[in-house]
Scaffold this active site. Structure first.
Site, mmCIF file in Angstrom:
data_model
loop_
_atom_site.group_PDB
_atom_site.id
_atom_site.type_symbol
_atom_site.label_atom_id
_atom_site.label_comp_id
_atom_site.label_asym_id
_atom_site.label_seq_id
_atom_site.Cartn_x
_atom_site.Cartn_y
_atom_site.Cartn_z
ATOM 1 N N GLU A 1 22.044 92.173 41.489
ATOM 2 C CA GLU A 1 21.006 91.511 42.280
ATOM 3 C C GLU A 1 19.602 91.757 41.741
ATOM 4 O O GLU A 1 18.737 90.879 41.825
ATOM 5 C CB GLU A 1 21.086 91.964 43.745
ATOM 6 C CG GLU A 1 22.310 91.459 44.502
ATOM 7 C CD GLU A 1 23.529 92.347 44.373
ATOM 8 O OE1 GLU A 1 24.552 92.072 45.024
ATOM 9 O OE2 GLU A 1 23.467 93.343 43.595
ATOM 10 N N LYS B 1 25.122 86.537 59.300
ATOM 11 C CA LYS B 1 26.272 85.732 58.887
ATOM 12 C C LYS B 1 26.622 84.659 59.906
ATOM 13 O O LYS B 1 26.883 83.508 59.553
ATOM 14 C CB LYS B 1 27.479 86.652 58.662
ATOM 15 C CG LYS B 1 28.712 85.942 58.130
ATOM 16 C CD LYS B 1 29.820 86.952 57.807
ATOM 17 C CE LYS B 1 31.030 86.247 57.172
ATOM 18 N NZ LYS B 1 32.086 87.233 56.821
ATOM 19 N N PHE C 1 29.459 97.595 58.755
ATOM 20 C CA PHE C 1 29.751 97.636 57.331
ATOM 21 C C PHE C 1 28.719 96.813 56.560
ATOM 22 O O PHE C 1 28.448 95.667 56.876
ATOM 23 C CB PHE C 1 31.154 97.078 57.069
ATOM 24 C CG PHE C 1 31.519 97.019 55.605
ATOM 25 C CD1 PHE C 1 31.678 98.189 54.865
ATOM 26 C CD2 PHE C 1 31.698 95.798 54.976
ATOM 27 C CE1 PHE C 1 32.003 98.134 53.523
ATOM 28 C CE2 PHE C 1 32.034 95.733 53.627
ATOM 29 C CZ PHE C 1 32.188 96.903 52.899
ATOM 30 N N GLN C 2 28.127 97.436 55.551
ATOM 31 C CA GLN C 2 27.100 96.829 54.697
ATOM 32 C C GLN C 2 25.888 96.328 55.499
ATOM 33 O O GLN C 2 25.293 95.309 55.163
ATOM 34 C CB GLN C 2 27.693 95.708 53.844
ATOM 35 C CG GLN C 2 28.653 96.222 52.772
ATOM 36 C CD GLN C 2 29.019 95.185 51.736
ATOM 37 O OE1 GLN C 2 29.021 93.986 52.006
ATOM 38 N NE2 GLN C 2 29.350 95.641 50.536
ATOM 39 N N MET D 1 7.332 105.650 25.425
ATOM 40 C CA MET D 1 6.037 105.930 26.042
ATOM 41 C C MET D 1 6.034 107.291 26.724
ATOM 42 O O MET D 1 5.030 108.017 26.687
ATOM 43 C CB MET D 1 5.668 104.832 27.044
ATOM 44 C CG MET D 1 4.244 104.936 27.569
ATOM 45 S SD MET D 1 2.990 104.805 26.270
ATOM 46 C CE MET D 1 2.915 103.019 26.054
#
Length: 584
Positions: free
Chosen positions: A71, A183, A133-134, A495
């Site tokens: 993502e 959802k 969940f999630q 760096m």
């Protein structure tokens, strides 16, 4: 509530009212209404109803979904798409880890003022707050790093929320917005009513004010009287597509121009009036110019610490004019003698039109001669042709072989060398400036290539940075994007190593990348991407040219001097004039 499909697609629609559609289909219709043709994303449980609508939209042929491998890569790809086109980038992620994986990309866009609409799935409404969940509160997590955000709790809000999201993301100072959709909202039937783009002004939103003619007149008075003026140009000029007007003003008054890292491309660096980038790794002559100027005209720039060095010594003898669209930036880090607030395209146009009504007598000859002396005395290093390949000479070859390419970068020494040596047109320089996000370059490049399939797109990467999102080689391979990735490979976190050498008595803690570094060409090949390794100077130009002209994606691993440092450099706490690493 029902789990039936949209009447526009698959499934039993016998029980639906004529004008009813699912929330997920309403989302896609709203995106279509706002001209969205590309979405970058990754599916998951909570966003599945939306992906079902994506499937139908792709079948209908009006949108292309690009499946990224992470993502964060999707957010950076949408970012690259937005920066290169000026359009709003769109990315999708599911709830929980899918949403949190987007956070770095959102913060990157926020720091660099890039317009994104980020859409996340969320657990169903009854489950919100139950540690389902999630489930994560992505609305709360991202509050500090978005312009605005919504949790859509009623499908009837979708059209208006999307209209507001695009308006806010692209208006004034651009930035990312987040839309979180549970959802079950995507699964619910309702009477959909489209909302036309730009027809709904969000409550509490204040559009940019019109520039004050009095302030513009005062700004022009100062420009005309100044003996040592300097235009200090940031990314706001590119966001406003005001580069042509900027060029006309600079030429009219013979004004030297320096740009920030975000402002690269706003002014042609091949012009004699250009003094390149200023700041920590800016050119010596830009830093001397900003130190000695008597008028600093900041245009779409925010006086950030990497530009100013020690703030109390930055343009200490200069009056300041600040052209800016965001009122929060006025007097934030440096008090302006004249502030011109408003859309930069309008402000600069008004300034230019006012100048046409006045007699122009440029008086910067001595000042430009002084800058030219600095350019001659303190040029950017042209490395010798001895020993191992210098990283700078790789950038010089890229500049010569691909002068019109769209360039993305990762973050580190290679980024600063690219900024120093490459010369870019507007929107052709795409780099994480404010947040300094390692792993930005490859996904940003694929986003640019998807947006501009016929253009040459090159990612300048470091061997450490590229590993942050190297999985996006899979995306590049899947869609056979013609993207070229050039690794400036010194086997270090370059760096960080340079700072450890300079300020930590050469204690190189956790920065050596040699042990465990992959065979990048073999890894690229495993993804179905071509690859070539370059270790010898006598083959550098030939192999680079061949690789850049090849069809399809290509990774070019160039091994360079391990301990080369990026100079000039303004040490922390020092003024811009106190650079180290200047030519003798």
């Amino acid at each position: 509530m029902t789990l039936s499909s949209s009447p526009f697609g698959i499934g039993d629609s016998t029980k639906k009212e004529q004008n009813q559609i699912l929330g997920a289909d309403a989302l896609m219709e709203s995106l279509k209404n706002h001209g969205v043709d590309t979405i970058f994303g990754y599916p998951g449980g909570a966003i599945l109803p939306i992906y079902d609508a994506v499937y139908k939209a792709e079948k209908a042929g009006w949108v292309k979904h690009i499946l990224v491998r992470h993502e964060q890569g999707g957010a950076h790809a949408a970012d690259g798409y937005a920066r290169s086109t000026g359009k709003v980038g769109v990315c999708f992620g599911t709830s929980g880890p899918g949403a949190t994986n987007l956070v770095t990309g959102i913060a990157t866009a926020q720091m660099d003022s890039v317009p994104l609409v980020v859409i996340t799935g969320q657990v169903p409404r009854p489950a919100i707050g139950t540690d389902a969940f999630q489930e994560t509160d992505i609305f709360g997590i991202t509050l500090p790093i978005v312009k605005h955000s919504w949790v859509v709790r009623d499908p009837s809000e979708i059209a208006s929320v999307i209209a507001q999201a695009f308006f806010i993301a692209s208006s004034g100072r651009p930035g990312p917005v987040l839309v979180d959709i549970p959802k079950d909202v995507g699964q619910e039937l309702f009477d959909y009513q489209p909302v036309q783009p730009g027809s709904l002004i969000p409550a509490g939103f204040t559009p940019p004010q019109k520039p004050d003619p009095v302030a513009i007149s005062k700004a022009l008075d100062l420009i005309e009287r100044a003996k040592k003026p300097l235009l200090y140009v940031g990314g706001g000029v590119i966001s406003a597509s005001a580069h042509d007007t900027l060029f006309a003003i600079a030429k009219r008054y013979h004004l030297p121009v320096t740009t920030t890292l975000m402002g690269k491309g706003a002014f042609d660096e091949r012009e004699s009036l250009s003094v390149g980038m200023l700041g920590m790794h800016g050119t010596a002559y830009a830093n001397f110019a900003v130190t000695e100027c008597d008028l600093l005209v900041a245009i779409g720039a925010r006086f950030d610490d990497r530009v100013t060095g020690r703030l109390d010594s930055f343009a200490a003898n200069a009056k300041v004019v600040h052209f800016e669209v965001d009122p929060a930036e006025i007097n934030k880090n440096r008090v302006a003698d004249v502030a011109v607030l408003g859309d930069l395209a309008i402000s600069l146009s008004d300034l230019h039109e006012l100048s046409k009504r006045r007699t122009v007598k440029p008086n910067t000859q001595e000042w430009l001669a002084q800058i030219e002396e600095w350019k001659i005395k303190y040029p950017l290093l042209i490395p010798s042709k001895e020993g191992e390949i210098y990283p700078q000479e790789v950038l010089i070859e890229i500049r010569d072989l691909a002068p019109d390419a769209y360039i993305t970068t990762d973050v580190g020494q290679h980024q600063m060398w690219a900024a120093q040596y490459l010369r870019n047109s507007p929107r052709h320089w795409i780099s994480s400036a404010g947040l300094g996000t390692m792993g930005f370059g490859v996904p940003a490049a694929l986003g640019v290539q998807v947006a501009l399939p016929k253009q040459q797109v090159i990612c300048i990467a470091g061997d450490a940075s590229i590993l942050m999102n190297i999985q996006e080689l899979g995306t590049i391979s899947q869609y056979q994007l013609n993207t070229k990735i050039i690794i400036i490979n010194n086997h270090w976190q370059g760096m960080v190593r340079q700072w450890q050498q300079s300020f930590y008595d050469e204690r190189y803690s956790a920065t050596n990348m040699l042990n465990g570094e992959p065979n990048f060409v073999a890894l690229a090949n495993a993804f179905g991407v071509g690859g070539v390794i370059i270790k010898e100077r006598n083959s550098l130009k030939e192999k680079l040219k061949e690789a850049l002209n090849s069809e399809g994606p290509m990774l070019i691993d160039v091994h360079v001097r391990r301990d080369e440092n990026c100079y000039p450099m303004v040490p922390p706490g020092k003024s811009n004039a106190e650079m180290v690493g200047l030519p003798d």
